[in-house]
Write an enzyme that holds these catalytic residues in place. Structure first.
Site, PDB file in Angstrom:
ATOM      1  N   ASP A 263     -74.572 109.966 -52.363  1.00 43.97           N
ATOM      2  CA  ASP A 263     -73.697 108.850 -52.023  1.00 43.97           C
ATOM      3  C   ASP A 263     -74.563 107.853 -51.271  1.00 43.97           C
ATOM      4  OD1 ASP A 263     -71.969 107.024 -50.833  1.00 43.97           O
ATOM      5  OD2 ASP A 263     -70.458 108.522 -50.339  1.00 43.97           O
TER       6      ASP A 263
ATOM      7  N   SER B 250     -77.892  90.511 -59.180  1.00 50.47           N
ATOM      8  CA  SER B 250     -77.033  89.971 -60.238  1.00 50.47           C
ATOM      9  C   SER B 250     -77.262  88.471 -60.337  1.00 50.47           C
ATOM     10  CB  SER B 250     -75.558  90.242 -59.907  1.00 50.47           C
ATOM     11  OG  SER B 250     -74.694  89.577 -60.811  1.00 50.47           O
TER      12      SER B 250
ATOM     13  N   TYR C 174     -68.218  89.968 -54.048  1.00 49.20           N
ATOM     14  CA  TYR C 174     -69.269  90.621 -54.836  1.00 49.20           C
ATOM     15  C   TYR C 174     -70.494  89.711 -54.908  1.00 49.20           C
ATOM     16  CZ  TYR C 174     -71.863  92.213 -58.915  1.00 49.20           C
ATOM     17  OH  TYR C 174     -72.868  92.621 -59.754  1.00 49.20           O
TER      18      TYR C 174
ATOM     19  N   LYS D 258     -74.435  90.408 -53.518  1.00 43.50           N
ATOM     20  CA  LYS D 258     -75.632  90.353 -54.352  1.00 43.50           C
ATOM     21  C   LYS D 258     -76.581  89.246 -53.894  1.00 43.50           C
ATOM     22  CE  LYS D 258     -74.859  93.791 -57.143  1.00 43.50           C
ATOM     23  NZ  LYS D 258     -75.728  94.989 -57.110  1.00 43.50           N
TER      24      LYS D 258
END
Length: 262
Positions: free
Chosen positions: A63, A147, A160, A164
């Protein structure tokens, strides 16, 4: 890969998607692979696919949001292979695309923990091991999967995108801080890929409409699984950044996006 010494890569989220493709590519290039994931069955399937073709791989449950799991992953890596050369922080998460005022604390926390805090743990655990690798004359490279959304905004995925963008920023800062030690840090910035998370990124937009924003007209591909495979776009680019041919590349945020950011 080039060089005579055995090389070892740890890839997070390697049970599926981009991570599995990266693990396959490393193994094909003769690199021993530590497959790290939280889905044990999927991670072991990646290992089995590699070893069935003569490659070297082990699975570790990890994890990436937990420091103790990183410590255990490094211990298993060093026990199995004697050291580490490449760490690929690929494991990531997002939420279903939606207006920003509909996002929740859970959406935010998961993005930050999985996409960014994981790298915090990775750096703290792996840098001492990288230094040991460098003392022996081996390469030491970390590649963080960011990304295109960290470079160009995406309405519906604000938090998100922020996570990134932070990945790209910390990659650049790390490349400066550890450059004198010849430890390299780079980021890969994929466009939307044919992975299990694709539907979350697309949201209500028809996929055909999204593909029209990519000049080369297709999603990025994580791996080659068919008789006439598409290119393993993300795997090829990620593994290239770990090669000796890329030894002068650090602090790079490489778009692998079919021209979307052009």
């Amino acid at each position: 890969m080039t060089g005579n010494a055995p090389r070892v890569a740890l890839v997070t989220g390697a049970g599926s998607g981009f991570g599995r493709g990266i693990a396959y590519k490393f193994a094909k290039d003769g690199v021993a692979v530590v497959v790290a994931d939280i889905v044990d069955k999927a991670g072991q399937e990646t290992v089995d696919a590699i070893t069935s073709k003569g490659g070297k791989a082990i699975y570790v449950h990890c994890d990436v949001t937990k420091r103790e799991d990183w410590d255990a992953a490094l211990a298993a890596t060093e026990q199995a292979f004697g050291g580490i050369n490449f760490v690929i922080n690929n494991a990531g998460w997002t939420y279903q695309s939606k207006p920003v005022l509909q996002t929740t604390d859970k959406d935010f926390d998961l993005c930050i923990d999985v996409n960014l805090k994981s790298i915090f743990h990775s750096v703290h655990v792996m840098l001492p091991a990288f230094r040991r690798t460098r003392e022996k004359g081996g390469p030491a490279v970390m590649v963080n999967v960011a990304s295109t959304a960290g470079i160009m905004g995406r309405p519906g995925l604000s938090w998100y995108c922020a996570s990134k963008a932070a990945v790209i920023s910390v990659t650049k800062n790390l490349s400066i801080e550890f450059g004198a030690e010849q430890i390299r840090f780079n980021a890969i910035c994929p466009v939307i890929g044919n992975t299990g998370l694709k539907s979350k990124f697309v949201g209500e937009l028809p996929e055909e409409a999204f593909l029209k924003t990519i000049p080369l007209g297709r999603c990025s591909e994580p791996e080659a699984l068919t008789a006439t495979p598409p290119p393993a776009d993300i795997a090829n680019s990620t593994c290239f950044l770990c090669t000796d041919e890329a030894s002068f590349l650090t602090g790079v945020a490489l778009p692998v996006d079919g021209g979307r950011l052009a």
